[in-house]
Design a protein around this motif. Structure first.
Motif: not given
Length: 175
Positions: A147, A82-83, A78-79
């Motif tokens: 978030h 995300y980034f 996910y991250y």
């Protein structure tokens, strides 16, 4: 300044992605060492738990050998996404034309990524309540709040971009 923000976000993405992929690969190797007793560098298994040693940073990362590792891999994936999405969001500031459909899609995707932790924390809290475990306000709730604040700001910015795109389309049709 916009170019600096984009370059910084690109560097951040590549650093985070490299670290998280490193952890994922070595957690898989730690699992292989645990199951098949293979000697793997930077990995040790003690008392049924794996530990990955990051050589340059001096970090020791504990690797669980249960369902928690799947949650860890999901969070890391996910991250990474995300980034990457954050980097692409900042890319639109250095592009020539901001009011494009592609920019709106990038921003909408980044908005969805910032809403997903809310779904996670609702499921997380519901599972605690169903088990009868008291809820503790820890880091998970703060991250979700951060978030949600980002999602709210992105929603406002997305609305502004939609209106700007509409005005640009009207202006393009004007002779």
């Amino acid at each position: 300044m916009k170019k600096l923000a984009f370059i910084s976000s690109s560097i951040l993405f590549y650093c985070v992605a490299t670290l998280l992929i490193f952890i994922m690969v070595f957690s898989i190797l730690a699992f292989l060492e645990y199951k098949f007793d293979l000697p793997i560098p930077f990995v040790e298994v003690l008392n049924g738990r794996g530990k990955v040693h990051v050589p340059l940073l001096g970090l020791g990362i504990n690797i669980p050998f249960n369902y928690a590792i799947l949650i860890m891999w999901t969070a890391m994936t996910y991250y990474i996404i995300y980034f990457y999405s954050f980097k692409e969001f900042l890319r639109m500031f250095v592009e020539k034309n901001m009011f494009e459909t592609k920019s709106l899609k990038r921003l909408h995707f980044f908005l969805i990524l910032n809403i997903l932790p809310l779904v996670y924390i609702i499921i997380f809290t519901a599972s605690f309540l169903l088990k009868g475990i008291p809820i503790r306000l820890e880091d998970d709730y703060f991250i979700v709040l951060a978030h949600l604040i980002i999602a709210f700001l992105i929603y406002l910015y997305l609305d502004i971009l939609k209106k700007g795109k509409h005005i640009q389309e009207e202006n393009d049709l004007t002779i």
